[in-house]
Write an enzyme that holds these catalytic residues in place. Structure first.
Site, PDB file in Angstrom:
ATOM      1  CE1 TYR A 150      -3.651   2.452   0.797  1.00  0.00           C
ATOM      2  CE2 TYR A 150      -2.265   3.443   2.295  1.00  0.00           C
ATOM      3  CZ  TYR A 150      -3.410   3.515   1.784  1.00  0.00           C
ATOM      4  OH  TYR A 150      -4.145   4.621   1.703  1.00  0.00           O
ATOM      5  CG  ASP A 188       5.908   3.904   0.787  1.00  0.00           C
ATOM      6  OD1 ASP A 188       6.193   4.567   1.715  1.00  0.00           O
ATOM      7  OD2 ASP A 188       4.616   3.340   0.606  1.00  0.00           O
ATOM      8  CE  LYS A 241       1.268   4.744   8.201  1.00  0.00           C
ATOM      9  NZ  LYS A 241       0.029   5.434   8.654  1.00  0.00           N
TER      10      LYS A 241
END
Length: 403
Positions: free
Chosen positions: A108, A211, A239
């Site tokens: 994702y 990522d 995050k």
């Protein structure tokens, strides 16, 4: 409904207290209301939170990222991890002059339309052959033509990677990957897999986008690229970078990121809140805390203690479960398999309904965690050995009802 948090704990609207192992899907690397960050925010607000202009706060935050991330010659801030991956793909296409990119099953990279293929679990019979995976959109509202430039491949399989890059490598602008598959819980790369990916992308001229929105600043100061010793062309972060504030970043060499400079052939990246002054102050303070001598030693020690304790509970209670990961992030899979090694293993072997029941029973015993097996348990610098004892004790009680 949660009302407040402090350190490793949260309280709901009824006053119930929980040890938080979700930590805002991994954003709260310092736990809730860290005193240094609270002071930083208060001071920054008093001087003006945002100017929509370059500030020294943005420079200071970028300098700290550069010191910590091996491949970060230049840093560009965004508002979210999704925006960071969007920008990274645009930069890769501009730099290579190619349109297509390779995405892996189960990964994702945010909710940008072209990324939303095969990021949810499905019955194995729907996935198609491993050599040519079925293309399953993750959302309605996306035109089928959006995926014309996406090459889809299984992850963690060197032979499959070599085959797909032999066929498509010459037309790929980029290969984008999570260094650890965090979207299916916590699936570690096989030995040498990321290193081989790096070699193959260089050979075919595709940029490697790592990522690290989930893994960045979690496993090591420089993230998984430092831990595994892999140097990507572009990296994305989010995050843990913002310690609870919305932020993302793209890092890489000047030769690629300077394409965003103003001019006729520029790569456009606008955003009123990019480089938000208050957020940049938090980023700098957060990275200073993570740069302290004991931060990562503590994250790994506390997380490893949780993993060891949970494994022992499952063994003693005779529950078929594995705990995968290490240190600051891990996941539990209820399965008779000896491990979950890729997306198709997850779809075939992980008992996600039993996991959801397990987590709901933990909630009744003061452990806060999402019931989604596709996410992961997060350790923050606020977690202690006492928190781990509470978790292991609660898991033991729950397993007595499962076995």
């Amino acid at each position: 409904m949660l009302e407040r948090g402090q350190g490793s704990r949260v309280w709901d609207a009824d006053g119930n207290e929980y040890v938080d192992f979700m930590m805002s899907f991994g954003a709260l690397i310092q736990g809730h209301a860290h005193p240094t960050l609270v002071k930083t925010v208060s001071s920054a607000m008093a001087e003006g939170s945002h100017f929509a202009a370059a500030t020294s706060a943005e420079v200071e935050a970028a300098e700290r990222v550069r010191r910590m991330v091996p491949s970060a010659e230049v840093v560009r801030f965004t508002n979210t991890g999704s925006e960071a991956t969007m920008l990274a793909l645009r930069l890769a296409r501009a730099h290579t002059g190619r349109r297509k990119f390779l995405k892996f099953e189960g990964h994702y990279h945010g909710w940008y339309d072209p990324f939303l293929l095969n990021a949810h679990s499905h019955p194995l019979e729907q996935l198609g052959p491993i050599e040519e995976p079925a293309r399953i959109p993750d959302s309605e509202g996306i035109p089928a033509s959006t995926f014309d430039d996406v090459v889809l491949s299984p992850w963690n399989d060197v032979a499959a990677l070599e085959a797909v890059l032999t066929r498509h490598g010459h037309e790929l602008a980029a290969v984008i990957t999570e260094p650890i598959m965090a979207n299916m819980g916590c699936i570690l790369p096989r030995d040498g897999y990321l290193e081989r990916m790096r070699e193959l992308t260089r050979d075919c001229g595709a940029l490697l986008i790592l990522d690290e929105v989930v893994t960045g600043f979690r496993y090591a100061p420089g993230g998984c690229q430092e831990y595994y010793g892999v140097e990507p062309d572009l990296s994305t972060f989010g995050k843990a970078l913002g310690a609870g504030f919305p932020v993302g970043a793209v890092t890489g060499p000047r030769s690629i990121l300077e394409r965003m400079g103003w001019g006729e052939h520029m790569v456009l990246h606008y955003g009123t809140f990019n480089g938000h002054r208050l957020t940049m102050k938090v980023v700098a303070a957060n990275l200073d805390i993570l740069s302290s001598e004991n931060a990562y030693r503590q994250l790994h020690a506390v997380g490893d203690a949780a993993i060891v304790g949970l494994r022992e509970v499952f063994r003693r209670r005779g529950v078929n479960a594995v705990v995968q990961g290490f240190g600051p992030m891990f996941q539990i899979y209820f399965t008779e398999s000896d491990g979950i090694r890729d997306y198709r293993d997850y779809c075939k072997y992980a008992d996600t309904k039993l996991y959801s029941r397990f987590v709901h029973l933990l909630l009744e015993r003061g452990i806060y965690m999402t019931p989604s097996n596709g996410l992961h348990w997060i350790i923050s610098t606020a977690h202690t050995e006492a928190d781990i004892d509470t978790l292991v004790g609660a898991a033991d009680q729950v397993c007595s009802r499962l076995s």
